[in-house]
Scaffold this motif. Structure first.
Motif, PDB file in Angstrom:
ATOM      1  N   LEU A   1       8.978   5.474  -6.073  1.00 18.21           N
ATOM      2  CA  LEU A   1       9.704   6.162  -5.008  1.00 18.21           C
ATOM      3  C   LEU A   1       8.795   7.243  -4.436  1.00 18.21           C
ATOM      4  CD1 LEU A   1      12.349   6.432  -3.468  1.00 18.21           C
ATOM      5  CD2 LEU A   1      13.140   8.017  -5.235  1.00 18.21           C
ATOM      6  N   LEU A   2       8.521   7.158  -3.139  1.00 19.35           N
ATOM      7  CA  LEU A   2       7.592   8.058  -2.480  1.00 19.35           C
ATOM      8  C   LEU A   2       8.357   9.011  -1.563  1.00 19.35           C
ATOM      9  CD1 LEU A   2       5.010   5.313  -1.469  1.00 19.35           C
ATOM     10  CD2 LEU A   2       4.966   6.769  -3.503  1.00 19.35           C
ATOM     11  N   PRO A   3       7.863  10.240  -1.424  1.00 17.85           N
ATOM     12  CA  PRO A   3       8.529  11.190  -0.537  1.00 17.85           C
ATOM     13  C   PRO A   3       8.226  10.849   0.929  1.00 17.85           C
ATOM     14  CG  PRO A   3       6.604  12.200  -1.527  1.00 17.85           C
ATOM     15  CD  PRO A   3       6.732  10.831  -2.130  1.00 17.85           C
ATOM     16  N   LEU A   4       9.239  10.455   1.662  1.00 16.39           N
ATOM     17  CA  LEU A   4       9.075  10.018   3.048  1.00 16.39           C
ATOM     18  C   LEU A   4       8.408  11.087   3.911  1.00 16.39           C
ATOM     19  CD1 LEU A   4       9.577   7.918   5.245  1.00 16.39           C
ATOM     20  CD2 LEU A   4      11.893   8.818   5.478  1.00 16.39           C
ATOM     21  N   ASN A   5       8.671  12.340   3.634  1.00 19.33           N
ATOM     22  CA  ASN A   5       8.144  13.425   4.459  1.00 19.33           C
ATOM     23  C   ASN A   5       6.817  13.979   3.960  1.00 19.33           C
ATOM     24  OD1 ASN A   5      10.304  13.382   6.348  1.00 19.33           O
ATOM     25  ND2 ASN A   5      11.589  14.328   4.791  1.00 19.33           N
ATOM     26  N   ASP A   6       6.126  13.213   3.110  1.00 24.56           N
ATOM     27  CA  ASP A   6       4.806  13.616   2.614  1.00 24.56           C
ATOM     28  C   ASP A   6       3.822  12.471   2.866  1.00 24.56           C
ATOM     29  OD1 ASP A   6       2.561  14.486   1.269  1.00 24.56           O
ATOM     30  OD2 ASP A   6       3.615  14.970  -0.595  1.00 24.56           O
ATOM     31  N   PRO A   7       3.304  12.375   4.116  1.00 26.20           N
ATOM     32  CA  PRO A   7       2.428  11.253   4.447  1.00 26.20           C
ATOM     33  C   PRO A   7       1.169  11.190   3.592  1.00 26.20           C
ATOM     34  CG  PRO A   7       2.462  12.851   6.234  1.00 26.20           C
ATOM     35  CD  PRO A   7       3.518  13.263   5.254  1.00 26.20           C
ATOM     36  N   ALA A   8       0.666  12.323   3.121  1.00 32.63           N
ATOM     37  CA  ALA A   8      -0.530  12.294   2.269  1.00 32.63           C
ATOM     38  C   ALA A   8      -0.227  11.573   0.955  1.00 32.63           C
ATOM     39  CB  ALA A   8      -1.030  13.712   2.006  1.00 32.63           C
ATOM     40  N   ALA A   9       0.954  11.819   0.377  1.00 35.89           N
ATOM     41  CA  ALA A   9       1.334  11.136  -0.868  1.00 35.89           C
ATOM     42  C   ALA A   9       1.515   9.636  -0.626  1.00 35.89           C
ATOM     43  CB  ALA A   9       2.615  11.747  -1.441  1.00 35.89           C
ATOM     44  N   VAL A  10       2.094   9.275   0.512  1.00 34.46           N
ATOM     45  CA  VAL A  10       2.269   7.854   0.847  1.00 34.46           C
ATOM     46  C   VAL A  10       0.901   7.211   1.053  1.00 34.46           C
ATOM     47  CG1 VAL A  10       3.260   6.228   2.508  1.00 34.46           C
ATOM     48  CG2 VAL A  10       4.573   8.252   1.817  1.00 34.46           C
ATOM     49  N   ALA A  11       0.002   7.889   1.750  1.00 32.52           N
ATOM     50  CA  ALA A  11      -1.357   7.363   1.968  1.00 32.52           C
ATOM     51  C   ALA A  11      -2.085   7.186   0.638  1.00 32.52           C
ATOM     52  CB  ALA A  11      -2.135   8.288   2.897  1.00 32.52           C
ATOM     53  N   ASP A  12      -1.949   8.167  -0.269  1.00 35.27           N
ATOM     54  CA  ASP A  12      -2.577   8.055  -1.593  1.00 35.27           C
ATOM     55  C   ASP A  12      -2.090   6.792  -2.308  1.00 35.27           C
ATOM     56  OD1 ASP A  12      -4.002  10.413  -1.274  1.00 35.27           O
ATOM     57  OD2 ASP A  12      -2.544  11.624  -2.399  1.00 35.27           O
ATOM     58  N   PHE A  13      -0.775   6.550  -2.255  1.00 33.50           N
ATOM     59  CA  PHE A  13      -0.224   5.365  -2.905  1.00 33.50           C
ATOM     60  C   PHE A  13      -0.823   4.092  -2.294  1.00 33.50           C
ATOM     61  CE2 PHE A  13       2.560   1.748  -3.081  1.00 33.50           C
ATOM     62  CZ  PHE A  13       2.850   1.669  -4.431  1.00 33.50           C
ATOM     63  N   ILE A  14      -0.852   4.027  -0.977  1.00 31.48           N
ATOM     64  CA  ILE A  14      -1.367   2.833  -0.298  1.00 31.48           C
ATOM     65  C   ILE A  14      -2.822   2.565  -0.704  1.00 31.48           C
ATOM     66  CG2 ILE A  14      -2.025   1.871   1.949  1.00 31.48           C
ATOM     67  CD1 ILE A  14       0.523   3.267   3.079  1.00 31.48           C
ATOM     68  N   LEU A  15      -3.648   3.592  -0.670  1.00 30.11           N
ATOM     69  CA  LEU A  15      -5.063   3.401  -1.010  1.00 30.11           C
ATOM     70  C   LEU A  15      -5.244   2.996  -2.466  1.00 30.11           C
ATOM     71  CD1 LEU A  15      -6.690   6.311   1.025  1.00 30.11           C
ATOM     72  CD2 LEU A  15      -6.655   3.854   1.568  1.00 30.11           C
ATOM     73  N   LYS A  16      -4.500   3.604  -3.373  1.00 31.90           N
ATOM     74  CA  LYS A  16      -4.587   3.224  -4.790  1.00 31.90           C
ATOM     75  C   LYS A  16      -4.102   1.799  -4.999  1.00 31.90           C
ATOM     76  CE  LYS A  16      -4.350   7.886  -6.608  1.00 31.90           C
ATOM     77  NZ  LYS A  16      -3.482   8.956  -7.017  1.00 31.90           N
ATOM     78  N   TYR A  17      -3.037   1.436  -4.326  1.00 30.53           N
ATOM     79  CA  TYR A  17      -2.522   0.067  -4.446  1.00 30.53           C
ATOM     80  C   TYR A  17      -3.565  -0.932  -3.941  1.00 30.53           C
ATOM     81  CZ  TYR A  17       0.424  -3.992  -4.322  1.00 30.53           C
ATOM     82  OH  TYR A  17       0.935  -5.246  -4.543  1.00 30.53           O
ATOM     83  N   LEU A  18      -4.173  -0.660  -2.813  1.00 27.51           N
ATOM     84  CA  LEU A  18      -5.158  -1.580  -2.245  1.00 27.51           C
ATOM     85  C   LEU A  18      -6.420  -1.670  -3.079  1.00 27.51           C
ATOM     86  CD1 LEU A  18      -4.705  -0.794   1.547  1.00 27.51           C
ATOM     87  CD2 LEU A  18      -3.976  -2.862   0.321  1.00 27.51           C
ATOM     88  N   GLU A  19      -6.776  -0.606  -3.786  1.00 32.02           N
ATOM     89  CA  GLU A  19      -7.925  -0.656  -4.699  1.00 32.02           C
ATOM     90  C   GLU A  19      -7.676  -1.631  -5.832  1.00 32.02           C
ATOM     91  OE1 GLU A  19      -8.733   3.287  -6.123  1.00 32.02           O
ATOM     92  OE2 GLU A  19      -9.415   3.980  -4.153  1.00 32.02           O
ATOM     93  N   ARG A  20      -6.424  -1.705  -6.306  1.00 29.95           N
ATOM     94  CA  ARG A  20      -6.072  -2.588  -7.419  1.00 29.95           C
ATOM     95  C   ARG A  20      -5.951  -4.043  -6.974  1.00 29.95           C
ATOM     96  NH1 ARG A  20      -1.617   1.323  -8.524  1.00 29.95           N
ATOM     97  NH2 ARG A  20      -0.372  -0.326  -7.588  1.00 29.95           N
ATOM     98  N   ALA A  21      -5.597  -4.240  -5.713  1.00 31.87           N
ATOM     99  CA  ALA A  21      -5.318  -5.597  -5.204  1.00 31.87           C
ATOM    100  C   ALA A  21      -6.595  -6.404  -5.045  1.00 31.87           C
ATOM    101  CB  ALA A  21      -4.572  -5.517  -3.874  1.00 31.87           C
TER     102      ALA A  21
END
Length: 164
Positions: A144-164
């Motif tokens: 669950l990501l904080p919708l109003n924290d784009p930096a946290a959402v971006a961090d998740f996306i980049l970490k997810y893509l590194e694993r993929a």
């Protein structure tokens, strides 16, 4: 190119999230492109303008350019809507393509979900949703990501893509 989706019901805040993510990614030195899928018709052209007149006359493609930008408009003229894969091939190489919409596309995606909108979540029926961004606490087995924290959402996306 890395591809990641942002999905959710109309009015949930997908466009706002994408708009806030882009400067986070570009601020980190990444190039970003966006594919926005619309379930309804749209037009970037203005009736009466030259390019509109060319399309109305039957042109399948009209390319407009200036010293600031260019755009290629393609009329389907009854042909089926291109697939996401076909659209990705049209883009120039970039570090990250954010996909807004395309709920069913087989790409990893974050669902933007606001319980106050009264719509059911997508994640229980969509195996491609890998996290949920919300403005409320949810009972959800996914991150669950904080919708109003784009930096946290971006961090998740980049970490997810590194694993993929």
């Amino acid at each position: 190119m890395k591809v990641f989706g942002i999905a959710g019901w109309s009015g949930a805040g997908k466009t706002t999230l994408v708009e806030r993510l882009i400067p986070v990614f570009t601020g980190r030195g990444l190039t970003v492109s966006v594919i926005k899928h619309a379930h309804h018709g749209f037009d970037l052209d203005k009736p009466g303008k030259d390019s509109w007149r060319h399309r109305e006359a039957g042109a399948t493609q009209v390319l407009m350019l200036s010293n600031e930008r260019w755009v290629l408009m393609h009329e389907l003229r009854g042909a089926p809507e291109p697939t996401l894969a076909e659209q990705l091939r049209v883009l120039e190489p970039t570090d990250l393509v954010l996909i807004e919409g395309y709920k069913a596309a087989p790409v990893p995606k974050i669902e933007v979900h606001r319980p106050a909108h009264g719509k059911p979540p997508l994640w229980p029926q969509n195996e491609h949703v890998v996290a949920v961004a919300s403005d409320a606490a949810l009972d959800c087995p996914l991150p669950l990501l904080p919708l109003n924290d784009p930096a946290a959402v971006a961090d998740f996306i980049l970490k997810y893509l590194e694993r993929a």
